[in-house]
Design an enzyme around this catalytic site. Structure first.
Site, PDB file in Angstrom:
ATOM      1  N   GLU A  69      -1.886 -12.029  -9.563  1.00 40.55           N
ATOM      2  CA  GLU A  69      -2.217 -12.078  -7.760  1.00 40.55           C
ATOM      3  C   GLU A  69      -2.227 -10.089  -7.394  1.00 40.55           C
ATOM      4  O   GLU A  69      -1.043 -10.425  -6.324  1.00 40.55           O
ATOM      5  CB  GLU A  69      -1.770 -12.458  -6.864  1.00 40.55           C
ATOM      6  CG  GLU A  69      -2.319 -14.050  -6.885  1.00 40.55           C
ATOM      7  CD  GLU A  69      -1.576 -14.677  -5.531  1.00 40.55           C
ATOM      8  OE1 GLU A  69      -0.051 -15.196  -5.911  1.00 40.55           O
ATOM      9  OE2 GLU A  69      -2.078 -16.343  -5.704  1.00 40.55           O
ATOM     10  N   PRO A  70      -1.664  -8.854  -8.338  1.00 32.14           N
ATOM     11  CA  PRO A  70      -1.472  -7.918  -7.750  1.00 32.14           C
ATOM     12  C   PRO A  70      -1.762  -7.547  -6.326  1.00 32.14           C
ATOM     13  O   PRO A  70      -3.095  -7.710  -6.439  1.00 32.14           O
ATOM     14  CB  PRO A  70      -0.976  -6.799  -8.377  1.00 32.14           C
ATOM     15  CG  PRO A  70      -2.087  -7.676  -9.770  1.00 32.14           C
ATOM     16  CD  PRO A  70      -2.363  -9.317  -9.318  1.00 32.14           C
ATOM     17  N   ARG A  77       0.065  -4.477  -4.137  1.00 34.66           N
ATOM     18  CA  ARG A  77       0.598  -2.587  -4.322  1.00 34.66           C
ATOM     19  C   ARG A  77       0.057  -2.245  -5.256  1.00 34.66           C
ATOM     20  O   ARG A  77       0.494  -0.744  -5.013  1.00 34.66           O
ATOM     21  CB  ARG A  77       2.140  -3.177  -4.422  1.00 34.66           C
ATOM     22  CG  ARG A  77       3.143  -1.821  -4.451  1.00 34.66           C
ATOM     23  CD  ARG A  77       4.620  -2.046  -3.881  1.00 34.66           C
ATOM     24  NE  ARG A  77       5.337  -2.969  -4.097  1.00 34.66           N
ATOM     25  CZ  ARG A  77       4.951  -2.451  -2.141  1.00 34.66           C
ATOM     26  NH1 ARG A  77       4.999  -2.201  -1.756  1.00 34.66           N
ATOM     27  NH2 ARG A  77       6.024  -4.438  -1.655  1.00 34.66           N
ATOM     28  N   ARG A 111       5.961   1.143   6.673  1.00 35.19           N
ATOM     29  CA  ARG A 111       6.495   0.720   5.353  1.00 35.19           C
ATOM     30  C   ARG A 111       8.749   1.200   5.909  1.00 35.19           C
ATOM     31  O   ARG A 111       9.187   0.881   5.906  1.00 35.19           O
ATOM     32  CB  ARG A 111       6.508   0.801   4.226  1.00 35.19           C
ATOM     33  CG  ARG A 111       5.118   0.654   4.162  1.00 35.19           C
ATOM     34  CD  ARG A 111       4.665   0.638   2.325  1.00 35.19           C
ATOM     35  NE  ARG A 111       5.651  -0.261   1.463  1.00 35.19           N
ATOM     36  CZ  ARG A 111       6.811   0.351   0.582  1.00 35.19           C
ATOM     37  NH1 ARG A 111       6.570   1.721   0.573  1.00 35.19           N
ATOM     38  NH2 ARG A 111       7.409  -0.518   0.227  1.00 35.19           N
ATOM     39  N   CYS A 170       7.525   7.145  20.660  1.00 26.21           N
ATOM     40  CA  CYS A 170       8.600   6.897  21.087  1.00 26.21           C
ATOM     41  C   CYS A 170       9.629   5.844  21.593  1.00 26.21           C
ATOM     42  O   CYS A 170       9.950   4.786  22.080  1.00 26.21           O
ATOM     43  CB  CYS A 170       8.314   7.179  22.839  1.00 26.21           C
ATOM     44  SG  CYS A 170       7.713   8.627  23.567  1.00 26.21           S
ATOM     45  N   GLU A 171      10.179   6.076  19.751  1.00 28.80           N
ATOM     46  CA  GLU A 171      11.152   4.711  19.456  1.00 28.80           C
ATOM     47  C   GLU A 171      12.249   5.608  18.917  1.00 28.80           C
ATOM     48  O   GLU A 171      11.901   6.283  17.834  1.00 28.80           O
ATOM     49  CB  GLU A 171      10.745   3.709  18.826  1.00 28.80           C
ATOM     50  CG  GLU A 171      10.298   3.297  19.470  1.00 28.80           C
ATOM     51  CD  GLU A 171      10.328   1.549  19.628  1.00 28.80           C
ATOM     52  OE1 GLU A 171      11.028   0.912  18.941  1.00 28.80           O
ATOM     53  OE2 GLU A 171       9.807   0.321  19.800  1.00 28.80           O
ATOM     54  N   TYR A 213       0.168  -1.763   2.321  1.00 31.68           N
ATOM     55  CA  TYR A 213       0.403  -1.475   3.180  1.00 31.68           C
ATOM     56  C   TYR A 213       0.842   0.020   4.197  1.00 31.68           C
ATOM     57  O   TYR A 213       1.830  -0.406   4.366  1.00 31.68           O
ATOM     58  CB  TYR A 213       1.746  -2.076   2.489  1.00 31.68           C
ATOM     59  CG  TYR A 213       1.546  -3.310   1.658  1.00 31.68           C
ATOM     60  CD1 TYR A 213       0.690  -5.139   2.272  1.00 31.68           C
ATOM     61  CD2 TYR A 213       2.046  -3.618   0.715  1.00 31.68           C
ATOM     62  CE1 TYR A 213       0.960  -6.279   1.693  1.00 31.68           C
ATOM     63  CE2 TYR A 213       2.301  -4.646  -0.567  1.00 31.68           C
ATOM     64  CZ  TYR A 213       1.494  -5.063  -0.371  1.00 31.68           C
ATOM     65  OH  TYR A 213       0.917  -6.618  -0.580  1.00 31.68           O
TER      66      TYR A 213
END
Ligand SMILES: *Cc1c(COP(=O)(O)O)cnc(C)c1O
Length: 436
Positions: free
Chosen positions: A271-272, A274, A310, A364-365, A393
């Site tokens: 089940e790849p 990435r 990520r 704004c973080e 992702y």
């Protein structure tokens, strides 16, 4: 110095990063079809076993246009939500090529999965019970937890004692009881021990464990080893790609030995996610500000963590390329070719001085950092930044945080031409869900 990559075989095909962002806006996810196809083929070649099947994990990137290309190459697909079933349907995957691997879902969702997927894997005794209630007498697969995990970050280790996933061997008797209660047939076992392995050994060890466990369940016809195949995000530092040939030889031998030892006649699945989609994409964004705050040189871009989560979520590393303001200003950083891949910055060398810079987004973080303390050619306002290996992702985890618009996605086809495969959100999209 002129750009050398506007030809069909280059990453950006007949376009340049500047033309692409001028035409489709910034930020922009750019995908290369040839690389996507090459990754599918590498996975399909892992085993010559006639029952071997690659099931692409849709959650890594669910764009139906990419899914269609993946389907053409042969893989089946894993879904884990009704929305993933919908994009797979849109991409033309038939029911027989869809596996549903879920956790902690409602009975309604299990009933939907039974209708729309070839098989359904659940990961707790209580979900076996729910499955039995909606589909008594049906066929079911269970996800097991071997008690060992693997992965690049604690948040992506998905087996072992400290994760929510899978049924531990101590619960197998309880599973049997519930199977009997609802006359369910156990048709398969799956596991997924974690994401992003670069050393195949833990995966192969876990596969061997699963095969030993499978011997305790005679009659099953599906054995699914999970995903996790890594990509070298730090290629510029010399990180090597997985040696798929060496891995395949060991994996194939394991499957063959199991067949001859047990007479197993069913299928073997992986089940790849990435591995299929990460390397085929470069995320492009614009530099809108540069400044020195004390000792730190900040490069302010439109690539906030709403666009690529990520780095903030996993402290993940992506190689960066600085493209110049104009096509003639090749401030890009060289990157060696990867096998037959068209490298995103192939043949470039920087004409600008290197500097340690921290690349940030527009959210704004304080934590909105794409890359801290990177040696990169000195970036200037108007430059384009390329984030490599952004296809898995990446867009899939993008959000509307700060009420920003999720970016567009374009595909560089094998002939070098570019095509829009997802439009940028609009303000109407943002407002659509709110009652007037
Ligand atoms: C996420 C996931 C995968 C894919 O993982 P990758 O690391 O992207 O290969 C496979 N199987 C399951 C059950 C998953 O949750």
């Amino acid at each position: 110095m002129t750009l050398v990559h506007n030809h069909p075989g280059a990453f950006f095909g007949r376009s340049t990063p500047e033309e692409l962002t001028d035409t489709f806006g910034s930020p922009l996810y750019v995908y290369n079809e040839s690389i996507l196809r090459a990754r599918c083929r590498a996975l399909q070649a892992l085993s010559a076993d006639p029952g071997f099947r690659v099931c692409y994990s849709t959650k890594a990137n669910g764009n139906p246009h990419l899914l269609r290309i993946i389907r053409e190459e042969g893989p089946a697909a894993d879904a884990m939500s009704p929305g993933e079933l919908a994009v797979l349907r849109r991409a033309g995957f038939p029911r027989k090529d869809i596996c549903y691997v879920c956790n902690n879902v409602s009975r309604e969702e299990l009933a939907l999965a039974c209708r729309e997927a070839d098989h359904v894997s659940v990961d707790s005794v209580s979900q076996v019970e729910s499955f039995g209630q909606v589909n008594p007498g049906g066929e079911i697969m269970i996800r097991v937890n071997p008690g060992i995990g693997a992965g690049h970050h604690a948040k992506v280790v998905t087996a072992g004692k400290n994760t929510k996933f899978g049924i531990v061997p101590d619960d197998f008797d309880a599973v049997h009881d519930v199977l009997g209660k609802y006359r369910l047939t156990l048709i398969g076992l799956n596991q997924h021990v974690g994401s992003l392995f670069m050393d195949p050994k833990p995966y192969l060890d876990a596969a061997a464990w699963l095969l030993r466990t499978a011997e305790r369940f005679p009659g099953i016809r599906l054995i699914d080893f999970g995903g996790g195949f890594g990509v070298p995000y730090r290629r510029r530092e010399g990180e090597k790609a997985l040696d798929m040939r060496a891995f395949g030889e060991k994996f194939d031998a394991l499957l063959g030995a199991f067949r001859s030892r047990t007479g197993y006649a069913g299928a073997f699945l992986i089940e790849p996610g990435r591995y299929v989609t990460a390397e085929c994409s470069v995320l492009l964004g614009r530099v809108h500000a540069v400044k020195n705050n004390g000792p730190v040189r900040y490069v302010g871009t439109d690539i906030g963590f709403n666009v690529l989560a990520r780095p903030v979520l996993y402290n993940a590393f992506h190689d960066l390329v600085v493209y110049g303001r104009q096509s003639g200003d090749a401030a890009a950083f060289g990157r060696e070719r990867h096998g037959a891949d068209p490298g995103p910055a192939d043949g470039y060398a920087s004409q600008r001085p290197l500097m340690t810079q921290t690349v940030v987004g527009n959210i704004c973080e304080t934590g909105d950092v794409l890359a801290g303390d990177r040696e990169l050619p000195e970036a200037a306002v108007g430059d384009i930044i390329g984030v490599l290996d952004a296809g898995a992702y990446g867009h899939a985890m993008s959000s509307n945080y700060n009420q920003r618009l999720r970016p567009a996605e374009v595909l560089i086809a094998a002939d070098g031409n570019v095509r829009l495969i997802r439009r940028r959100d609009t303000e109407e999209d943002l407002l659509a869900a709110y009652p007037e």
